[in-house]
Design an enzyme around this catalytic site. Sequence first.
Site, mmCIF file in Angstrom:
data_model
loop_
_atom_site.group_PDB
_atom_site.id
_atom_site.type_symbol
_atom_site.label_atom_id
_atom_site.label_comp_id
_atom_site.label_asym_id
_atom_site.label_seq_id
_atom_site.Cartn_x
_atom_site.Cartn_y
_atom_site.Cartn_z
ATOM 1 N N ARG A 3 0.420 -1.396 -0.276
ATOM 2 C CA ARG A 3 0.258 0.283 0.203
ATOM 3 C C ARG A 3 0.798 1.854 0.299
ATOM 4 O O ARG A 3 0.142 2.561 0.033
ATOM 5 C CB ARG A 3 -1.023 -0.228 0.771
ATOM 6 N N TYR A 55 0.602 3.773 -2.275
ATOM 7 C CA TYR A 55 0.002 5.545 -2.335
ATOM 8 C C TYR A 55 -0.088 6.169 -0.760
ATOM 9 O O TYR A 55 -0.198 7.678 -0.842
ATOM 10 C CB TYR A 55 -1.867 4.612 -2.976
HETATM 11 P P1 NAD Z 1 -10.834 7.255 -9.151
HETATM 12 O O1 NAD Z 1 -9.935 6.368 -9.631
HETATM 13 O O2 NAD Z 1 -12.804 7.180 -9.231
HETATM 14 O O3 NAD Z 1 -10.587 8.613 -9.586
HETATM 15 C C1 NAD Z 1 -9.296 8.867 -9.852
HETATM 16 C C2 NAD Z 1 -9.183 9.727 -11.114
HETATM 17 O O4 NAD Z 1 -8.171 10.256 -11.536
HETATM 18 C C3 NAD Z 1 -9.440 8.654 -12.614
HETATM 19 O O5 NAD Z 1 -10.225 9.818 -13.362
HETATM 20 C C4 NAD Z 1 -8.129 8.885 -12.534
HETATM 21 O O6 NAD Z 1 -8.525 8.022 -14.427
HETATM 22 C C5 NAD Z 1 -7.634 9.628 -12.502
HETATM 23 N N1 NAD Z 1 -6.725 9.156 -12.901
HETATM 24 C C6 NAD Z 1 -5.515 8.212 -12.016
HETATM 25 N N2 NAD Z 1 -4.006 9.057 -12.737
HETATM 26 C C7 NAD Z 1 -3.968 9.861 -13.075
HETATM 27 C C8 NAD Z 1 -2.675 10.182 -13.827
HETATM 28 N N3 NAD Z 1 -1.830 10.456 -13.640
HETATM 29 N N4 NAD Z 1 -2.636 11.876 -14.714
HETATM 30 C C9 NAD Z 1 -4.233 12.062 -14.815
HETATM 31 N N5 NAD Z 1 -5.604 10.980 -14.225
HETATM 32 C C10 NAD Z 1 -4.967 10.409 -13.720
HETATM 33 O O7 NAD Z 1 -10.686 7.578 -7.482
HETATM 34 P P2 NAD Z 1 -11.890 8.575 -6.586
HETATM 35 O O8 NAD Z 1 -12.658 7.899 -5.580
HETATM 36 O O9 NAD Z 1 -12.558 9.250 -6.900
HETATM 37 O O10 NAD Z 1 -10.775 9.334 -5.716
HETATM 38 C C11 NAD Z 1 -10.153 10.593 -6.263
HETATM 39 C C12 NAD Z 1 -8.647 11.293 -4.720
HETATM 40 O O11 NAD Z 1 -9.743 11.300 -3.794
HETATM 41 C C13 NAD Z 1 -8.039 10.619 -5.145
HETATM 42 O O12 NAD Z 1 -7.183 11.126 -5.375
HETATM 43 C C14 NAD Z 1 -8.684 9.603 -4.064
HETATM 44 O O13 NAD Z 1 -7.026 9.685 -4.060
HETATM 45 C C15 NAD Z 1 -8.355 10.567 -3.466
HETATM 46 N N6 NAD Z 1 -9.113 9.411 -1.828
HETATM 47 C C16 NAD Z 1 -10.411 8.965 -3.209
HETATM 48 C C17 NAD Z 1 -11.260 8.105 -1.541
HETATM 49 C C18 NAD Z 1 -12.795 7.800 -1.096
HETATM 50 O O14 NAD Z 1 -12.905 6.886 -0.972
HETATM 51 N N7 NAD Z 1 -13.403 7.673 -2.878
HETATM 52 C C19 NAD Z 1 -10.801 8.294 -0.575
HETATM 53 C C20 NAD Z 1 -9.294 8.679 -0.029
HETATM 54 C C21 NAD Z 1 -8.775 9.702 -0.483
HETATM 55 N N1 UDP Z 2 -12.590 -5.680 1.635
HETATM 56 C C1 UDP Z 2 -13.417 -6.783 1.560
HETATM 57 N N2 UDP Z 2 -13.636 -7.778 0.504
HETATM 58 C C2 UDP Z 2 -14.127 -6.532 -0.892
HETATM 59 C C3 UDP Z 2 -13.064 -5.672 -1.101
HETATM 60 C C4 UDP Z 2 -12.528 -5.354 0.557
HETATM 61 O O1 UDP Z 2 -13.744 -7.484 2.144
HETATM 62 O O2 UDP Z 2 -14.194 -7.067 -1.999
HETATM 63 C C5 UDP Z 2 -12.190 -5.437 3.008
HETATM 64 C C6 UDP Z 2 -10.916 -4.348 2.277
HETATM 65 O O3 UDP Z 2 -9.822 -5.354 3.280
HETATM 66 C C7 UDP Z 2 -10.630 -3.395 4.132
HETATM 67 C C8 UDP Z 2 -12.242 -2.475 3.556
HETATM 68 O O4 UDP Z 2 -12.404 -3.479 2.794
HETATM 69 O O5 UDP Z 2 -10.162 -3.708 4.308
HETATM 70 C C9 UDP Z 2 -12.670 -1.723 3.082
HETATM 71 O O6 UDP Z 2 -11.434 -1.886 1.660
HETATM 72 P P1 UDP Z 2 -11.666 -0.338 0.386
HETATM 73 O O7 UDP Z 2 -10.525 -1.629 -0.323
HETATM 74 O O8 UDP Z 2 -13.251 -0.744 -0.350
HETATM 75 O O9 UDP Z 2 -10.608 0.441 0.948
HETATM 76 P P2 UDP Z 2 -9.178 1.009 2.139
HETATM 77 O O10 UDP Z 2 -8.770 -0.466 2.546
HETATM 78 O O11 UDP Z 2 -8.457 1.190 1.363
HETATM 79 O O12 UDP Z 2 -9.748 1.260 3.490
#
Ligand code: NAD
Ligand code: UDP
Length: 314
Positions: A142, A145
């Site tokens: 991980r 990221y």
């Molecule tokens: P997502 O994967 O749906 O969206 C990410 C977008 O970024 C996609 O459209 C992808 O094509 C684009 N992308 C990826 N790499 C790129 C690059 N090198 N250049 C240009 N575009 C690129 O994910 P999301 O859930 O919408 O997340 C958006 C942001 O929010 C991310 O930065 C993610 O780390 C952050 N975030 C999301 C969550 C969540 O729970 N959804 C939680 C924490 C942080």
């Molecule tokens: N997870 C799970 N089954 C799935 C996908 C995810 O049990 O099919 C679990 C995963 O191991 C984690 C939690 O759900 O403990 C949240 O996972 P997710 O990938 O959504 O987000 P993150 O781990 O980044 O919080």
Amino acid sequence: MSKVLITGGAGFIGSHLCSRLLNEGHEVVCLDNFFTGSRSNLKKLEGNKHFTVIVHDIVNPIEVKGIDRIFNLACPASPHHYQFDPIHTLKTSVYGAINVLELANKNEARVLQASTSEVYGDPDVHPQPESYWGNVNSIGLRSCYDEGKRCAETLFFDYSRKFKTDIRIVRIFNTYGPNMNPNDGRVVSNFIVQALKNEPITIYGTGKQTRSFQYIDDLVEGMVRMMDIQDFSGPVNLGNPNEFTVKELAEKILYLLPDSTSEIVYKELPSDDPRRRQPDISLAKDKIDWEPVIQLEEGLLKTIDYFKEVLIAR
Ligand code: NAD
Ligand code: UDP
């Protein structure tokens, strides 16, 4: 009316932010390389004359003129996708941060970084306040990221100190809702799609690990408030403090889909999977008068409706 650049605008969160800002009358430029984002997320927006799409990888520098504000969301967010090419994920966070910060400086724009609860790693402090520095493995699966996002936060603060760049940082906790990619691999989308297809619900590990799930509309409200506020850079947690085990989530989804014949199966827990996660949102309440208003059941029902449509359309 401002001109707003949203990197990652074709993704789950980015597409909602594009809609919200267009509805408020702003001009929106969506930049995306379409790695995890999709054109279908932008279908309702592409006819709008105030909306443009730039296909670009944020790892490479970019020139856009006349930008007032930048939301930097470009980065795959699902473990499945960010581990696909970990070096590119790191470049996306690190070079991407440098490229948007340079662009912000040239345009004298305010720039907001979408950071993550992953900066806290597998936390020893619970719930997590912004003052907690985290417990992060720098060499695990991980790390590309987590450490990329931590480095991006560092770059944002160093640009702010050195160049007076006008920065904002939000730390987003697990967010779900319509426009998630059905193949995304995250827990909410996986469980709903599995239940709708009557396939086994895959719990990784015992299912006792916890997450706190936030509905997309609450997050977008918090992000917009952070972008609008003066004299506060964050970082600020944006998440729903109601905490559930992964098993409770699976059971809740099966309860909301009583016709599903899916059964729960247990699979291996991925390495470094955080055991628990819950935001302390006192700072967001205090600084931007924000807290989530949509609770899990209501948000899941809206998300289930979305995935039903997606699966029918396939
Ligand atoms: P997502 O994967 O749906 O969206 C990410 C977008 O970024 C996609 O459209 C992808 O094509 C684009 N992308 C990826 N790499 C790129 C690059 N090198 N250049 C240009 N575009 C690129 O994910 P999301 O859930 O919408 O997340 C958006 C942001 O929010 C991310 O930065 C993610 O780390 C952050 N975030 C999301 C969550 C969540 O729970 N959804 C939680 C924490 C942080
Ligand atoms: N997870 C799970 N089954 C799935 C996908 C995810 O049990 O099919 C679990 C995963 O191991 C984690 C939690 O759900 O403990 C949240 O996972 P997710 O990938 O959504 O987000 P993150 O781990 O980044 O919080």
